[in-house]
Design a protein around this motif. Structure first.
Motif, PDB file in Angstrom:
ATOM      1  N   VAL A  91     -55.682  46.993 -29.499  1.00  0.00           N
ATOM      2  CA  VAL A  91     -54.517  47.675 -28.913  1.00  0.00           C
ATOM      3  C   VAL A  91     -54.415  47.375 -27.421  1.00  0.00           C
ATOM      4  O   VAL A  91     -53.327  47.109 -26.885  1.00  0.00           O
ATOM      5  CB  VAL A  91     -54.594  49.201 -29.175  1.00  0.00           C
ATOM      6  CG1 VAL A  91     -53.576  49.954 -28.311  1.00  0.00           C
ATOM      7  CG2 VAL A  91     -54.355  49.493 -30.649  1.00  0.00           C
ATOM      8  N   LYS A  92     -55.548  47.391 -26.711  1.00  0.00           N
ATOM      9  CA  LYS A  92     -55.544  47.094 -25.270  1.00  0.00           C
ATOM     10  C   LYS A  92     -55.017  45.683 -25.013  1.00  0.00           C
ATOM     11  O   LYS A  92     -54.211  45.456 -24.104  1.00  0.00           O
ATOM     12  CB  LYS A  92     -56.959  47.251 -24.704  1.00  0.00           C
ATOM     13  CG  LYS A  92     -57.424  48.698 -24.599  1.00  0.00           C
ATOM     14  CD  LYS A  92     -58.859  48.768 -24.097  1.00  0.00           C
ATOM     15  CE  LYS A  92     -59.345  50.216 -24.040  1.00  0.00           C
ATOM     16  NZ  LYS A  92     -60.774  50.299 -23.633  1.00  0.00           N
ATOM     17  N   HIS A  93     -55.489  44.721 -25.808  1.00  0.00           N
ATOM     18  CA  HIS A  93     -55.039  43.344 -25.636  1.00  0.00           C
ATOM     19  C   HIS A  93     -53.545  43.208 -25.951  1.00  0.00           C
ATOM     20  O   HIS A  93     -52.805  42.540 -25.222  1.00  0.00           O
ATOM     21  CB  HIS A  93     -55.828  42.413 -26.541  1.00  0.00           C
ATOM     22  CG  HIS A  93     -57.234  42.171 -26.093  1.00  0.00           C
ATOM     23  ND1 HIS A  93     -57.542  41.676 -24.847  1.00  0.00           N
ATOM     24  CD2 HIS A  93     -58.417  42.353 -26.735  1.00  0.00           C
ATOM     25  CE1 HIS A  93     -58.857  41.563 -24.734  1.00  0.00           C
ATOM     26  NE2 HIS A  93     -59.413  41.966 -25.865  1.00  0.00           N
ATOM     27  N   ALA A  94     -53.126  43.827 -27.055  1.00  0.00           N
ATOM     28  CA  ALA A  94     -51.731  43.696 -27.487  1.00  0.00           C
ATOM     29  C   ALA A  94     -50.764  44.349 -26.507  1.00  0.00           C
ATOM     30  O   ALA A  94     -49.612  43.935 -26.394  1.00  0.00           O
ATOM     31  CB  ALA A  94     -51.559  44.309 -28.878  1.00  0.00           C
ATOM     32  N   HIS A  95     -51.251  45.361 -25.791  1.00  0.00           N
ATOM     33  CA  HIS A  95     -50.392  46.021 -24.811  1.00  0.00           C
ATOM     34  C   HIS A  95     -50.212  45.161 -23.571  1.00  0.00           C
ATOM     35  O   HIS A  95     -49.142  45.150 -22.949  1.00  0.00           O
ATOM     36  CB  HIS A  95     -50.989  47.378 -24.427  1.00  0.00           C
ATOM     37  CG  HIS A  95     -50.109  48.183 -23.520  1.00  0.00           C
ATOM     38  ND1 HIS A  95     -50.410  48.407 -22.202  1.00  0.00           N
ATOM     39  CD2 HIS A  95     -48.915  48.793 -23.750  1.00  0.00           C
ATOM     40  CE1 HIS A  95     -49.451  49.124 -21.649  1.00  0.00           C
ATOM     41  NE2 HIS A  95     -48.532  49.375 -22.561  1.00  0.00           N
ATOM     42  N   ALA A 127     -39.520  50.686 -32.424  1.00  0.00           N
ATOM     43  CA  ALA A 127     -39.038  50.103 -31.159  1.00  0.00           C
ATOM     44  C   ALA A 127     -37.787  50.811 -30.666  1.00  0.00           C
ATOM     45  O   ALA A 127     -37.563  50.930 -29.450  1.00  0.00           O
ATOM     46  CB  ALA A 127     -38.768  48.617 -31.337  1.00  0.00           C
ATOM     47  N   GLN A 128     -36.964  51.269 -31.594  1.00  0.00           N
ATOM     48  CA  GLN A 128     -35.751  51.992 -31.217  1.00  0.00           C
ATOM     49  C   GLN A 128     -36.101  53.303 -30.516  1.00  0.00           C
ATOM     50  O   GLN A 128     -35.400  53.747 -29.599  1.00  0.00           O
ATOM     51  CB  GLN A 128     -34.913  52.277 -32.477  1.00  0.00           C
ATOM     52  CG  GLN A 128     -33.560  52.907 -32.223  1.00  0.00           C
ATOM     53  CD  GLN A 128     -32.584  51.953 -31.557  1.00  0.00           C
ATOM     54  OE1 GLN A 128     -32.873  50.771 -31.379  1.00  0.00           O
ATOM     55  NE2 GLN A 128     -31.409  52.447 -31.191  1.00  0.00           N
ATOM     56  N   LYS A 129     -37.219  53.907 -30.920  1.00  0.00           N
ATOM     57  CA  LYS A 129     -37.663  55.175 -30.336  1.00  0.00           C
ATOM     58  C   LYS A 129     -38.500  54.960 -29.088  1.00  0.00           C
ATOM     59  O   LYS A 129     -38.371  55.690 -28.098  1.00  0.00           O
ATOM     60  CB  LYS A 129     -38.482  55.943 -31.389  1.00  0.00           C
ATOM     61  CG  LYS A 129     -39.092  57.240 -30.887  1.00  0.00           C
ATOM     62  CD  LYS A 129     -39.934  57.884 -31.983  1.00  0.00           C
ATOM     63  CE  LYS A 129     -40.557  59.185 -31.510  1.00  0.00           C
ATOM     64  NZ  LYS A 129     -41.378  59.819 -32.563  1.00  0.00           N
ATOM     65  N   ASP A 130     -39.400  53.956 -29.138  1.00  0.00           N
ATOM     66  CA  ASP A 130     -40.336  53.721 -28.044  1.00  0.00           C
ATOM     67  C   ASP A 130     -40.496  52.213 -27.829  1.00  0.00           C
ATOM     68  O   ASP A 130     -41.318  51.566 -28.478  1.00  0.00           O
ATOM     69  CB  ASP A 130     -41.694  54.353 -28.382  1.00  0.00           C
ATOM     70  CG  ASP A 130     -42.710  54.218 -27.253  1.00  0.00           C
ATOM     71  OD1 ASP A 130     -42.384  53.577 -26.225  1.00  0.00           O
ATOM     72  OD2 ASP A 130     -43.832  54.743 -27.391  1.00  0.00           O
ATOM     73  N   PRO A 131     -39.737  51.623 -26.918  1.00  0.00           N
ATOM     74  CA  PRO A 131     -39.798  50.172 -26.675  1.00  0.00           C
ATOM     75  C   PRO A 131     -41.145  49.681 -26.159  1.00  0.00           C
ATOM     76  O   PRO A 131     -41.408  48.482 -26.168  1.00  0.00           O
ATOM     77  CB  PRO A 131     -38.702  49.937 -25.617  1.00  0.00           C
ATOM     78  CG  PRO A 131     -37.814  51.135 -25.705  1.00  0.00           C
ATOM     79  CD  PRO A 131     -38.696  52.272 -26.091  1.00  0.00           C
ATOM     80  N   ASP A 132     -42.023  50.605 -25.735  1.00  0.00           N
ATOM     81  CA  ASP A 132     -43.331  50.205 -25.233  1.00  0.00           C
ATOM     82  C   ASP A 132     -44.434  50.438 -26.268  1.00  0.00           C
ATOM     83  O   ASP A 132     -45.620  50.407 -25.953  1.00  0.00           O
ATOM     84  CB  ASP A 132     -43.677  50.970 -23.950  1.00  0.00           C
ATOM     85  CG  ASP A 132     -44.839  50.334 -23.189  1.00  0.00           C
ATOM     86  OD1 ASP A 132     -44.921  49.086 -23.157  1.00  0.00           O
ATOM     87  OD2 ASP A 132     -45.673  51.080 -22.645  1.00  0.00           O
ATOM     88  N   ALA A 133     -44.046  50.640 -27.505  1.00  0.00           N
ATOM     89  CA  ALA A 133     -45.019  50.973 -28.549  1.00  0.00           C
ATOM     90  C   ALA A 133     -45.899  49.782 -28.921  1.00  0.00           C
ATOM     91  O   ALA A 133     -45.433  48.645 -28.999  1.00  0.00           O
ATOM     92  CB  ALA A 133     -44.288  51.468 -29.794  1.00  0.00           C
ATOM     93  N   VAL A 134     -47.173  50.070 -29.165  1.00  0.00           N
ATOM     94  CA  VAL A 134     -48.092  49.120 -29.789  1.00  0.00           C
ATOM     95  C   VAL A 134     -48.406  49.677 -31.173  1.00  0.00           C
ATOM     96  O   VAL A 134     -48.781  50.847 -31.312  1.00  0.00           O
ATOM     97  CB  VAL A 134     -49.388  48.944 -28.981  1.00  0.00           C
ATOM     98  CG1 VAL A 134     -50.383  48.074 -29.745  1.00  0.00           C
ATOM     99  CG2 VAL A 134     -49.079  48.324 -27.626  1.00  0.00           C
TER     100      VAL A 134
END
Length: 365
Positions: A134-138, A103-110
């Protein structure tokens, strides 16, 4: 979302003592070719995500003593992709460490979290289920787990009950997203049979999918002490001080599984049932069930002459000739100076054997 924001977290810090003497403290089963397919279990785990997760987005969380092993088996990983735990604190701290770091590197990560030592026979079906999750979690603030459609009342697995009659079930066939009703740890046989008969239970595979911000909120709500530990050091991730910060922080974390810490408490948990030939390959019995067998129903891995023997597992070094005669339903396994000969129906005693072997010499365990 693009693949660039899809991350895989592989948990590879366990010992797998039930696979002794192959799996040992200095070299656990995830670093072995248990099924005799020419690749270690951790290598097969990584291969499952080829084409859906970039190699630079694969992170491995392991005990500090196995960092060298991880590099040996997965040489493409950079140092920052290997997260070294100073001690074993179960799955919640390990998952928190990885998710807070990413999250520190990519706040939009799934992120997809998976153990390093499981078997998936139908990889394509597994990948489709992962893509769906992954689609749902995003898009949604939900915690998703994969549930394995059971084919027997097994007492060795945890169970997940989903809510029946959900419209989501119809909408997303063959990979429906279903709200979770209950989690149940390993039940007795009578209860497991009732679970199977009800038709609304799946096995808990221990594979999780969520957006990093969603799991951070879950930690803040259900495990605030642990959330605080990682929030205090998150700015040190990807810096030279990360290792020391983790060394100081880890002892402050409660030793607890992600199921107990988060999943059983949260009200936004969903499961995707899938039939993908999954096994946690936790015991010699599970290896026997999965591995190819000869005409006498023996699983043979090694240079072996078997006479008048049926339904045995023989796993020995290729350079060592092993001759067995008159055995039925036995485990014969040799690795690095330790030979195990045990009836398959007594394999639950392996941990007892390990404890006794440790008293003789720690090298044997």
């Amino acid at each position: 979302m693009s693949n660039n924001s899809f991350y895989t977290i592989i948990m590879a810090g366990g010992v797998g003592s039930r696979f002794w003497p192959i799996s040992r403290e200095h070299s656990p089963k995830q670093f072995h070719d248990i099924l005799g397919r020419g690749k270690s279990m951790i290598q097969e785990t990584v291969e499952r995500f080829e084409g859906i997760c970039p190699p630079e987005n694969i992170y491995v969380v392991t005990h500090k003593k196995y960092v060298g092993k991880v590099k040996e088996h997965l040489p493409f990983l950079s140092d920052e992709q290997i997260l070294a735990e100073p001690s074993r604190r179960n799955t919640a701290p390990c998952i928190a460490y990885a998710c807070y770091k990413i999250a520190q590197k990519d706040p939009d990560a799934v992120t997809v979290i998976t153990p390093a030592d499981h078997v998936i026979q139908d990889v394509e079906r597994f990948r489709k289920a992962i893509r769906t999750a992954v689609k749902h979690a995003h898009k949604k603030e939900i915690l998703v787990t994969l549930g394995i459609k059971p084919n027997r009342p097994d007492t060795g697995y945890g169970y997940i009950q989903y809510r029946q009659g959900s419209k989501l079930f119809q909408k997303f066939k063959p990979y429906p997203l279903l709200p979770v009703k209950t989690f149940t740890e390993k039940p007795n046989l009578e209860l497991a049979k009732k679970f199977i008969e009800s038709g609304d239970f799946v096995w808990n595979a221990g594979i999780f999918i969520w957006h990093v911000e969603t799991i951070k909120k879950a930690f803040q709500r259900y495990a605030p002490e642990m959330a605080e530990v990682f929030e205090e050091i998150e700015e040190q991730f990807f810096t030279e001080t990360e290792a020391e910060a983790i060394h100081q922080a880890y002892p402050l974390c409660k030793k607890i599984s992600i199921d107990y810490a988060i999943m059983e408490k949260a009200d936004n948990v969903y499961v995707i049932p899938v039939d993908c030939g999954w096994s946690d390959l936790g015991t010699w019995k599970s290896l026997y069930e999965l591995a190819p067998k000869d005409d006498n129903q023996n699983v043979i891995q090694g240079t072996v002459l078997a006479y008048d023997s049926q339904k045995c597992i023989v796993k020995t070094p290729k350079e060592q000739l092993v001759v067995i005669q008159g055995l039925e339903g036995f485990i014969v396994a040799e690795h690095e100076g330790v030979l195990l000969i045990c009836r398959q129906d007594q394999e639950q005693r392996v941990k007892e054997f390990v404890a006794e072997a440790k008293k003789i010499d720690k090298r044997f365990t």
